[in-house]
Design a protein around this motif. Structure first.
Motif, PDB file in Angstrom:
ATOM      1  N   THR A  11       0.829  -1.189   0.000  1.00 48.13           N
ATOM      2  CA  THR A  11       0.000   0.000   0.000  1.00 48.13           C
ATOM      3  C   THR A  11       0.871   1.249   0.000  1.00 48.13           C
ATOM      4  N   LEU A  12       0.295   2.323  -0.499  1.00 48.04           N
ATOM      5  CA  LEU A  12       1.007   3.603  -0.511  1.00 48.04           C
ATOM      6  C   LEU A  12       0.749   4.379   0.771  1.00 48.04           C
ATOM      7  N   PHE A  13      -0.329   3.969   1.462  1.00 53.55           N
ATOM      8  CA  PHE A  13      -0.742   4.720   2.654  1.00 53.55           C
ATOM      9  C   PHE A  13      -0.054   4.194   3.915  1.00 53.55           C
ATOM     10  N   ARG A  14       0.674   5.041   4.557  1.00 52.99           N
ATOM     11  CA  ARG A  14       1.298   4.630   5.803  1.00 52.99           C
ATOM     12  C   ARG A  14       0.281   4.705   6.943  1.00 52.99           C
ATOM     13  N   GLU A  15      -0.537   5.772   6.918  1.00 55.49           N
ATOM     14  CA  GLU A  15      -1.500   5.997   8.001  1.00 55.49           C
ATOM     15  C   GLU A  15      -2.812   6.498   7.375  1.00 55.49           C
ATOM     16  N   PRO A  16      -3.639   5.559   6.882  1.00 54.56           N
ATOM     17  CA  PRO A  16      -4.822   5.968   6.106  1.00 54.56           C
ATOM     18  C   PRO A  16      -5.784   6.894   6.857  1.00 54.56           C
ATOM     19  N   VAL A  17      -5.923   6.746   8.170  1.00 54.99           N
ATOM     20  CA  VAL A  17      -6.910   7.575   8.894  1.00 54.99           C
ATOM     21  C   VAL A  17      -6.624   9.065   8.772  1.00 54.99           C
ATOM     22  N   ILE A  18      -5.363   9.404   8.512  1.00 56.26           N
ATOM     23  CA  ILE A  18      -4.983  10.814   8.388  1.00 56.26           C
ATOM     24  C   ILE A  18      -5.765  11.496   7.267  1.00 56.26           C
ATOM     25  N   LEU A  19      -6.228  10.699   6.305  1.00 53.69           N
ATOM     26  CA  LEU A  19      -6.941  11.289   5.175  1.00 53.69           C
ATOM     27  C   LEU A  19      -8.459  11.147   5.289  1.00 53.69           C
ATOM     28  N   GLU A  20      -8.933  10.779   6.478  1.00 55.56           N
ATOM     29  CA  GLU A  20     -10.382  10.797   6.694  1.00 55.56           C
ATOM     30  C   GLU A  20     -10.765  12.210   7.110  1.00 55.56           C
ATOM     31  N   LEU A  21     -11.926  12.669   6.618  1.00 54.89           N
ATOM     32  CA  LEU A  21     -12.278  14.063   6.863  1.00 54.89           C
ATOM     33  C   LEU A  21     -12.629  14.342   8.321  1.00 54.89           C
ATOM     34  N   ASP A 224       8.163   9.505  -0.794  1.00 58.11           N
ATOM     35  CA  ASP A 224       8.265   9.527  -2.265  1.00 58.11           C
ATOM     36  C   ASP A 224       6.997   9.082  -2.999  1.00 58.11           C
ATOM     37  N   VAL A 225       5.915   8.882  -2.298  1.00 59.70           N
ATOM     38  CA  VAL A 225       4.672   8.506  -2.975  1.00 59.70           C
ATOM     39  C   VAL A 225       4.075   9.719  -3.687  1.00 59.70           C
ATOM     40  N   VAL A 226       4.230  10.887  -3.065  1.00 55.58           N
ATOM     41  CA  VAL A 226       3.647  12.102  -3.645  1.00 55.58           C
ATOM     42  C   VAL A 226       4.768  13.044  -4.117  1.00 55.58           C
ATOM     43  N   ASN A 257      -6.187   5.696  -6.741  1.00 54.17           N
ATOM     44  CA  ASN A 257      -6.021   5.519  -8.190  1.00 54.17           C
ATOM     45  C   ASN A 257      -4.645   4.956  -8.518  1.00 54.17           C
ATOM     46  N   ALA A 258      -3.638   5.479  -7.855  1.00 54.66           N
ATOM     47  CA  ALA A 258      -2.269   4.997  -8.102  1.00 54.66           C
ATOM     48  C   ALA A 258      -2.132   3.535  -7.691  1.00 54.66           C
ATOM     49  N   GLU A 259      -2.716   3.204  -6.559  1.00 56.24           N
ATOM     50  CA  GLU A 259      -2.666   1.807  -6.100  1.00 56.24           C
ATOM     51  C   GLU A 259      -3.331   0.882  -7.109  1.00 56.24           C
ATOM     52  N   ARG A 260      -4.436   1.355  -7.657  1.00 56.67           N
ATOM     53  CA  ARG A 260      -5.196   0.520  -8.588  1.00 56.67           C
ATOM     54  C   ARG A 260      -4.352   0.149  -9.792  1.00 56.67           C
ATOM     55  N   ARG A 261      -3.507   1.071 -10.228  1.00 52.82           N
ATOM     56  CA  ARG A 261      -2.654   0.722 -11.369  1.00 52.82           C
ATOM     57  C   ARG A 261      -1.283   0.237 -10.889  1.00 52.82           C
ATOM     58  N   ALA A 262      -1.261  -0.187  -9.620  1.00 52.15           N
ATOM     59  CA  ALA A 262      -0.065  -0.799  -9.031  1.00 52.15           C
ATOM     60  C   ALA A 262       1.180   0.062  -9.175  1.00 52.15           C
ATOM     61  N   SER A 263       0.988   1.362  -9.057  1.00 50.68           N
ATOM     62  CA  SER A 263       2.143   2.261  -9.133  1.00 50.68           C
ATOM     63  C   SER A 263       2.639   2.579  -7.728  1.00 50.68           C
ATOM     64  N   ARG A 264       3.912   2.901  -7.606  1.00 46.89           N
ATOM     65  CA  ARG A 264       4.472   3.219  -6.303  1.00 46.89           C
ATOM     66  C   ARG A 264       4.406   4.712  -5.997  1.00 46.89           C
ATOM     67  N   SER A 265       3.942   5.473  -6.970  1.00 49.78           N
ATOM     68  CA  SER A 265       3.769   6.900  -6.695  1.00 49.78           C
ATOM     69  C   SER A 265       2.567   7.441  -7.455  1.00 49.78           C
ATOM     70  N   ILE A 266       2.102   8.588  -6.994  1.00 49.17           N
ATOM     71  CA  ILE A 266       0.910   9.195  -7.585  1.00 49.17           C
ATOM     72  C   ILE A 266       1.323  10.083  -8.756  1.00 49.17           C
TER      73      ILE A 266
END
Ligand SMILES: Nc1ncnc2c1ncn2[C@@H]1O[C@H](COP(=O)(O)OP(=O)(O)O)[C@@H](O)[C@H]1O
Ligand SMILES: [Mg+2]
Length: 371
Positions: A11-21, A224-226, A257-266
């Motif tokens: 996954t690209l997300f280290r801490e997904p909750v950070i992006l919850e509104l 380096d993901v973003v 979207n980046a994960e869906r295309r199995a990319s390591r960065s956005i």
């Protein structure tokens, strides 16, 4: 479906909750002045005194709700004399819903659902406060949703009456107005006693957005993901729109979207693709809080039915079976909630009529209605 799809754990997300509104950010940047004014106004409550009322205003996504929650959190640690209630007026959009919310907080049970007057509940609340020597701080968040049928005036007026009728009751109000263009004034009899400390939440400027979004990126993603140019593109979108929520939602969706295309960065394309959904975030969210009859009315307006209230009512009545008073209330609510502008008048079949104008692109409304 390939079973492995769900097992893939990169996954690209280290801490997904950070992006919850609804995530409360640890670092709340560039709002020191506003936080200070809030603290200063609410501080008397800690010493058992009535706090100074506040009026927070600014466009959506400028940190108003977060600021209040931060200060509430801080003050909770300092005093058990203060009871905080935050009310989301978008969800609780009548005076009765508001008072019920406060009642629930104080008594830990639902108020009797029918046959009890607003005033009666209010009296119970004030008596309780006096008995227990507590100070109540009520935050009416997005109070603009109460600006119909005089609900906001009634609530504010009751708070004022509380001090006169029940000496010793100490209640402070923080009203938050998301100004999306239309200026609202309280009824003069409220305005003359509310006299709030006004705290302004301007849009974040480009540099401030850079800071805030970079911080989120650092916390939410692996290194380096973003890339910088992707971050800049997101900042640009938010700068144009003004709502920080858009930026946070863009980060999340473009990451997916980046994960869906199995990319390591956005990539920038991931962002642009995400923008198509993210730009409607606000609208979709607020439409979700409408009742199904309100949605029906909004849909009729968006589908370009006759914009005159008289003819619109006939259609609406045919579908819902509801009467004119309910229809009229709903028109006012949609107006107060900024979906439509109902301030125009024209000639209808039966004399004067109001002309309803949509404030959004019709197709955007329809898209959000179907989710
Ligand atoms: N200064 C800031 N620093 C970090 N995050 C922020 C800041 N201001 C707002 N946010 C985030 O932006 C989103 C919208 O903020 P919010 O307080 O709900 O805005 P408002 O109530 O003005 O519409 C929330 O997810 C919040 O965490
Ligand atoms: Mg808010």
């Amino acid at each position: 479906m390939n079973r492995d799809m769900l097992l893939w754990d990169e996954t690209l997300f280290r801490e997904p909750v950070i992006l919850e509104l609804d995530h409360m950010p640890e670092q709340f940047l560039h709002r020191d002045t506003q936080l200070q004014s809030l603290v200063y106004s609410l501080k008397p409550a800690i010493r058992g005194m009535r706090p100074v009322n506040c009026l927070l205003s600014g466009p959506p996504g400028t940190g108003k709700t977060t600021a209040v929650m931060k200060v509430f959190e801080m003050m909770k640690d300092h005093s058990d004399k203060v009871i905080f209630v935050k009310i989301n007026c978008q969800m609780d959009s009548t005076r009765f819903a508001v008072i019920s919310r406060i009642y629930r907080k104080l008594f830990n049970i639902d108020p009797p659902s029918s046959g009890v007057a607003f005033r009666k509940l209010f009296e119970k609340i004030t008596t309780r406060l006096i008995d227990q020597e507590k100070v109540l701080v009520v935050c009416l968040d997005d109070i603009n949703y109460l600006f119909h049928e005089g609900h906001a005036d009634e609530v504010m007026y009751s708070m004022r009456r509380a001090h006169e009728q029940y000496p010793g009751a100490r209640i402070g109000v923080i009203a938050i107005v998301s100004d999306t263009g239309k200026l609202y004034r309280f009824d003069p009899k409220v305005g003359s006693v509310f006299l709030p400390e006004e705290i302004d939440f301007p849009r974040y400027n480009n540099g401030e957005l850079q800071d805030i979004i970079s911080t989120r990126v650092r916390l939410a993603f692996y290194p380096d993901v973003v890339p910088d140019e992707v971050r800049d593109l997101i900042v640009e979108h938010v700068d144009l729109n003004g709502d920080l929520r858009l930026g946070i939602d863009l980060l999340k969706r473009s990451g997916l979207n980046a994960e869906r295309r199995a990319s390591r960065s956005i990539s920038k394309e991931d962002v642009e693709k995400a923008y198509e959904s993210s730009r409607l975030l606000h609208l979709r969210h607020s439409i979700m809080s409408l009742t199904s009859d309100e949605r029906t009315l909004l849909e009729l307006i968006a589908k370009g039915s006759d914009p005159r209230t008289g003819e619109l009512y006939s259609l609406f009545h045919e579908i819902t079976g509801l009467g004119y008073t309910r229809f009229y209330d709903m028109v006012n609510k949609l107006d107060a909630a900024q979906y439509i502008d109902a301030s125009f008048s024209g000639k209808g079949t039966r004399g004067r009529t109001r002309i309803l104008k949509l404030r959004y692109q019709a197709e955007d409304i329809l898209r959000c209605l179907e989710r």
